[in-house]
Design a protein around this motif. Structure first.
Motif, mmCIF file in Angstrom:
data_model
loop_
_atom_site.group_PDB
_atom_site.id
_atom_site.type_symbol
_atom_site.label_atom_id
_atom_site.label_comp_id
_atom_site.label_asym_id
_atom_site.label_seq_id
_atom_site.Cartn_x
_atom_site.Cartn_y
_atom_site.Cartn_z
ATOM 1 N N PRO A 295 0.820 -1.217 0.000
ATOM 2 C CA PRO A 295 0.000 0.000 0.000
ATOM 3 C C PRO A 295 0.852 1.264 0.000
ATOM 4 O O PRO A 295 2.014 1.255 0.422
ATOM 5 C CB PRO A 295 -0.796 -0.109 1.312
ATOM 6 C CG PRO A 295 -0.763 -1.552 1.676
ATOM 7 C CD PRO A 295 0.548 -2.082 1.163
ATOM 8 N N ALA A 296 0.265 2.348 -0.454
ATOM 9 C CA ALA A 296 0.925 3.652 -0.379
ATOM 10 C C ALA A 296 1.320 3.930 1.062
ATOM 11 O O ALA A 296 0.598 3.579 2.005
ATOM 12 C CB ALA A 296 -0.025 4.741 -0.877
ATOM 13 N N THR A 297 2.454 4.580 1.243
ATOM 14 C CA THR A 297 2.941 4.824 2.598
ATOM 15 C C THR A 297 1.994 5.713 3.400
ATOM 16 O O THR A 297 1.887 5.553 4.612
ATOM 17 C CB THR A 297 4.343 5.442 2.559
ATOM 18 O OG1 THR A 297 4.357 6.563 1.659
ATOM 19 C CG2 THR A 297 5.368 4.422 2.101
ATOM 20 N N ILE A 298 1.297 6.640 2.741
ATOM 21 C CA ILE A 298 0.386 7.512 3.471
ATOM 22 C C ILE A 298 -0.792 6.713 4.032
ATOM 23 O O ILE A 298 -1.412 7.124 5.024
ATOM 24 C CB ILE A 298 -0.112 8.673 2.568
ATOM 25 C CG1 ILE A 298 -0.819 9.762 3.394
ATOM 26 C CG2 ILE A 298 -1.008 8.161 1.455
ATOM 27 C CD1 ILE A 298 0.074 10.499 4.353
ATOM 28 N N GLY A 302 -0.621 6.504 9.490
ATOM 29 C CA GLY A 302 -1.388 6.832 10.691
ATOM 30 C C GLY A 302 -1.363 5.743 11.749
ATOM 31 O O GLY A 302 -1.033 6.009 12.918
ATOM 32 N N PRO A 303 -1.707 4.500 11.396
ATOM 33 C CA PRO A 303 -1.671 3.435 12.406
ATOM 34 C C PRO A 303 -0.289 3.222 13.016
ATOM 35 O O PRO A 303 -0.174 2.950 14.213
ATOM 36 C CB PRO A 303 -2.133 2.201 11.608
ATOM 37 C CG PRO A 303 -2.992 2.769 10.518
ATOM 38 C CD PRO A 303 -2.340 4.055 10.135
ATOM 39 N N ILE A 304 0.771 3.371 12.204
ATOM 40 C CA ILE A 304 2.121 3.208 12.735
ATOM 41 C C ILE A 304 2.457 4.345 13.686
ATOM 42 O O ILE A 304 3.007 4.131 14.776
ATOM 43 C CB ILE A 304 3.143 3.122 11.582
ATOM 44 C CG1 ILE A 304 2.967 1.805 10.831
ATOM 45 C CG2 ILE A 304 4.572 3.251 12.106
ATOM 46 C CD1 ILE A 304 3.824 1.691 9.577
ATOM 47 N N ALA A 329 0.684 14.378 5.683
ATOM 48 C CA ALA A 329 1.531 13.419 6.398
ATOM 49 C C ALA A 329 1.746 13.844 7.846
ATOM 50 O O ALA A 329 1.682 13.013 8.768
ATOM 51 C CB ALA A 329 2.869 13.271 5.675
ATOM 52 N N LEU A 330 1.985 15.133 8.068
ATOM 53 C CA LEU A 330 2.178 15.619 9.431
ATOM 54 C C LEU A 330 0.909 15.445 10.260
ATOM 55 O O LEU A 330 0.965 15.083 11.442
ATOM 56 C CB LEU A 330 2.584 17.087 9.409
ATOM 57 C CG LEU A 330 3.883 17.458 8.676
ATOM 58 C CD1 LEU A 330 4.137 18.949 8.769
ATOM 59 C CD2 LEU A 330 5.073 16.680 9.211
ATOM 60 N N ALA A 331 -0.243 15.680 9.651
ATOM 61 C CA ALA A 331 -1.511 15.542 10.367
ATOM 62 C C ALA A 331 -1.779 14.096 10.768
ATOM 63 O O ALA A 331 -2.486 13.837 11.746
ATOM 64 C CB ALA A 331 -2.659 16.077 9.507
ATOM 65 N N LEU A 332 -1.201 13.157 10.041
ATOM 66 C CA LEU A 332 -1.371 11.737 10.366
ATOM 67 C C LEU A 332 -0.258 11.213 11.269
ATOM 68 O O LEU A 332 -0.189 10.010 11.524
ATOM 69 C CB LEU A 332 -1.448 10.908 9.078
ATOM 70 C CG LEU A 332 -2.757 11.040 8.307
ATOM 71 C CD1 LEU A 332 -2.679 10.326 6.963
ATOM 72 C CD2 LEU A 332 -3.924 10.485 9.129
ATOM 73 N N GLY A 333 0.603 12.107 11.734
ATOM 74 C CA GLY A 333 1.564 11.692 12.751
ATOM 75 C C GLY A 333 3.017 11.705 12.358
ATOM 76 O O GLY A 333 3.876 11.358 13.176
ATOM 77 N N PHE A 392 -9.724 4.198 4.224
ATOM 78 C CA PHE A 392 -8.532 4.711 3.548
ATOM 79 C C PHE A 392 -7.263 4.081 4.090
ATOM 80 O O PHE A 392 -6.360 3.698 3.328
ATOM 81 C CB PHE A 392 -8.443 6.231 3.716
ATOM 82 C CG PHE A 392 -7.161 6.828 3.195
ATOM 83 C CD1 PHE A 392 -6.999 7.093 1.843
ATOM 84 C CD2 PHE A 392 -6.104 7.103 4.064
ATOM 85 C CE1 PHE A 392 -5.810 7.620 1.360
ATOM 86 C CE2 PHE A 392 -4.912 7.633 3.585
ATOM 87 C CZ PHE A 392 -4.785 7.897 2.232
ATOM 88 N N GLU A 393 -7.180 3.936 5.411
ATOM 89 C CA GLU A 393 -5.942 3.477 6.022
ATOM 90 C C GLU A 393 -5.821 1.953 5.976
ATOM 91 O O GLU A 393 -6.809 1.219 5.927
ATOM 92 C CB GLU A 393 -5.849 3.984 7.465
ATOM 93 C CG GLU A 393 -5.732 5.489 7.544
ATOM 94 C CD GLU A 393 -5.609 6.001 8.965
ATOM 95 O OE1 GLU A 393 -4.579 6.610 9.287
ATOM 96 O OE2 GLU A 393 -6.548 5.770 9.750
ATOM 97 N N ARG A 394 -4.556 1.513 6.007
ATOM 98 C CA ARG A 394 -4.245 0.083 6.028
ATOM 99 C C ARG A 394 -3.389 -0.194 7.260
ATOM 100 O O ARG A 394 -2.514 0.607 7.611
ATOM 101 C CB ARG A 394 -3.462 -0.336 4.777
ATOM 102 C CG ARG A 394 -4.140 0.029 3.468
ATOM 103 C CD ARG A 394 -5.346 -0.853 3.174
ATOM 104 N NE ARG A 394 -5.879 -0.590 1.840
ATOM 105 C CZ ARG A 394 -6.806 0.310 1.558
ATOM 106 N NH1 ARG A 394 -7.318 1.053 2.557
ATOM 107 N NH2 ARG A 394 -7.233 0.520 0.328
ATOM 108 N N SER A 395 -3.625 -1.321 7.872
ATOM 109 C CA SER A 395 -2.869 -1.681 9.061
ATOM 110 C C SER A 395 -2.634 -3.185 9.077
ATOM 111 O O SER A 395 -3.583 -3.964 8.904
ATOM 112 C CB SER A 395 -3.631 -1.261 10.325
ATOM 113 O OG SER A 395 -2.948 -1.656 11.491
ATOM 114 N N PHE A 396 -1.384 -3.580 9.214
ATOM 115 C CA PHE A 396 -1.080 -5.018 9.277
ATOM 116 C C PHE A 396 0.149 -5.250 10.127
ATOM 117 O O PHE A 396 0.994 -4.374 10.295
ATOM 118 C CB PHE A 396 -0.908 -5.616 7.874
ATOM 119 C CG PHE A 396 -0.114 -4.762 6.914
ATOM 120 C CD1 PHE A 396 1.257 -4.920 6.779
ATOM 121 C CD2 PHE A 396 -0.734 -3.811 6.132
ATOM 122 C CE1 PHE A 396 1.978 -4.158 5.894
ATOM 123 C CE2 PHE A 396 -0.022 -3.035 5.238
ATOM 124 C CZ PHE A 396 1.345 -3.206 5.128
#
Length: 399
Positions: A295-298, A302-304, A329-333, A392-396
Motif C-alpha cells: 500500500p501507499a505509505t500515506i 497513521g496506524p504506525i 503526512a504531518l496531520a497523520l503523525g 482509507f488506512e491500512r494496518s497489518f
C-alpha cells in the motif's frame, strides 16, 4: 538589451513542471530511471494518488498571520519538515549529490546520502553539516563498520539503514538498461539518445573537457580509492544475507548516535525498531521500487504513528509532490517527510537551483495549508484537520 519575452523562466511553479522539464532535458534512458517502478507499477502509482483521496477541513476564521514550520529530525534542527531522501548514482547532473547538499543547506534542511552515491561522503559533508549517511547491509560486519566509521569521520550526524528491497528480475518496471560503466562502447550505444538532448550533453563539458558520468560507488571503498562499479557492488549486495533484527541492533550500538530504520510498513516491524533502540523510522516502500502491491505509505502511516509515535520519530517517504502532501503526512503523525523523485526532477531541470526551487515550492505549499487550516505551527496539525475516506488506512502486523 531588451529581455527576450519568449525566454524560458528558470523558476518552475510546480513539481510537475520540474518533472516535465527533466523529461525534456534528459536522455530517455536517464529519465526513465527516475520514474520506473516495480512490476506493474501499482505501488508507485498509489504512493501519489492516495494523497488525492484525503481532503482538508479548513478554518475560515482565525487564520494565523505567522506560522511556525521549523522542527528537528534525529537531533538536527531544520527550517521545515522536509528532508532529502538518499538516492544513488545521481547522473542527472554533473554535481549530483554535492549540488543537492548545497541546496538543502541553503534551505536549512538535512540530507540523506546514499552509500551508492556518485560523490564521496567527504565532499558532501563539506557543503552541508546536516548529513545522514545511508547504508545497505552489504558485505561482512567488518566491511559495514568500515563504511560507518568513514561516514562518522566525515561528519555524518546520523545513520539510515535501508531495509525495503526485493531482489527481483522484474524490478524497475519501465526502467532502461543501464551500462555497467560509461566507456566508449556505452557512449556509442547511447549516442542517438544524447544527440537529441544537446543541453544535457553540454552540461557535462567543463573547461573544454568532457566529464564522464560516474557509475561507481566511491563510498563503498576506502577514502581515495576507486569505487566499485554500481553493478559490481549491487551484485555483492544481492549475495549478502539480509540483516536480522539482531544485526541492526549491533549496528545501532556500534554507531552510537541517531539511527533510522528505513522501510517500515508493518506495525510489528515498527515496534521491533523501537525495541532495538532506533531513533527514527521511515515509513517507506522504496518509492514503489520494492514489493509491488504494497500500500501507499500515506495509507499505513497513521496506524504506525499512533502505535509508536511516542517512542520514536516517524517519517514518511513516498509520493510527496506538493506542500499539501507534507501537511497531510504531518496531520497523520509524521514528524517530517523525505523526498526523492521530486528533488531529482528539480536537479535535472536546473541543477542546485532546481532543487532549491522544489524545496521552496513544498515550503510555500505547507505554509499555505497551515494558513487555510488556521494552524499556527506544524506541531498543531492532527487528524481533525483532515477528511479521510472510509477504509482509507491500512494496518497489518499485530503488536
Amino acid at each position: 538589451m531588451a529581455k527576450n519575452p519568449w525566454a524560458r523562466n528558470p523558476w518552475f511553479e510546480t513539481v510537475g513542471e520540474a518533472q516535465r522539464r527533466a523529461k525534456k532535458r534528459l536522455p530517455k534512458s536517464v529519465y526513465s530511471s527516475l520514474v520506473a517502478g516495480t512490476q506493474a507499477g501499482v505501488t508507485v502509482t498509489d504512493n501519489t494518488q492516495a494523497f488525492n483521496e484525503i481532503g482538508f477541513a479548513p478554518h475560515v476564521i482565525g487564520v494565523q498571520p505567522d506560522r511556525e514550520l521549523a522542527t528537528s529530525v534525529m537531533g538536527q534542527d531544520i527550517s521545515f519538515p522536509v528532508i532529502i531522501s538518499p538516492t544513488g548514482v545521481q547522473a542527472v547532473d554533473p554535481d549530483g549529490e554535492v549540488a543537492v547538499a548545497r541546496a538543502a543547506a541553503a534551505r536549512g534542511t538535512a540530507m540523506g546520502l546514499s552509500s551508492f552515491a556518485s560523490h564521496p561522503v567527504e565532499e558532501v559533508t563539506e557543503v552541508n553539516d546536516k548529513i545522514f549517511f545511508q547504508i545497505y547491509w552489504l558485505g561482512s560486519r567488518d566491511e559495514i563498520l568500515e563504511r560507518v566509521e568513514r561516514a562518522r569521520a566525515a561528519g555524518a550526524k546520523g545513520l539510515i539503514v535501508t531495509t525495503d528491497w526485493v531482489f527481483n528480475v522484474g524490478r524497475d518496471w519501465g526502467s532502461p538498461e543501464i551500462p555497467e560503466k560509461v566507456d566508449f562502447q556505452a557512449l556509442l550505444k547511447l549516442a542517438p539518445e544524447i544527440a537529441l538532448k544537446p543541453r544535457y550533453a553540454l552540461d557535462w563539458v567543463r573547461g573544454g573537457k568532457v566529464i564522464i558520468p560516474d557509475l561507481t560507488a566511491p563510498n563503498v571503498s576506502a577514502p581515495g580509492q576507486p569505487g566499485p562499479t554500481f553493478f559490481g557492488v549491487y551484485g555483492q549486495w544481492m549475495n549478502t544475507p539480509p540483516p536480522t533484527w539482531e544485526d541492526l541492533q549491533w549496528l545501532r550500538e556500534q554507531w552510537g548516535g541517531p539511527f533510522m530504520v528505513k522501510g517500515i510498513t508493518r506495525l510489528d516491524d515498527a515496534k521491533r525498531a523501537v525495541d532495538i533502540g532506533a531513533s527514527a523510522i521511515s515509513v517507506s516502500n522504496h518509492g514503489g521500487n520494492n514489493l509491488d502491491g504494497t500500500p501507499a505509505t500515506i495509507r499505513v502511516l497513521g496506524p504506525i504513528a499512533d502505535a509508536v509515535g511516542h517512542d520514536v520519530e516517524v517519517l514518511l517517504d513516498g509520493g510527496i509532490r506538493r506542500g499539501s502532501d507534507v501537511t497531510k503526512a504531518l496531520a497523520l503523525g509524521a514528524r517530517a517527510v523525505m523526498i526523492g523523485r521530486a528533488y531529482l526532477w528539480g536537479l535535472a531541470a536546473n541543477g542546485q537551483t532546481g532543487v532549491e526551487n522544489v524545496l521552496d515550492l513544498l515550503r510555500m505549499g505547507l505554509d499555505s495549508s497551515l494558513m487555510g487550516l488556521g494552524r499556527k505551527s506544524v506541531h498543531e496539525l492532527s487528524r481533525d484537520d483532515l477528511v479521510l475516506p472510509e477504509n482509507f488506512e491500512r494496518s497489518f502486523g499485530h503488536i
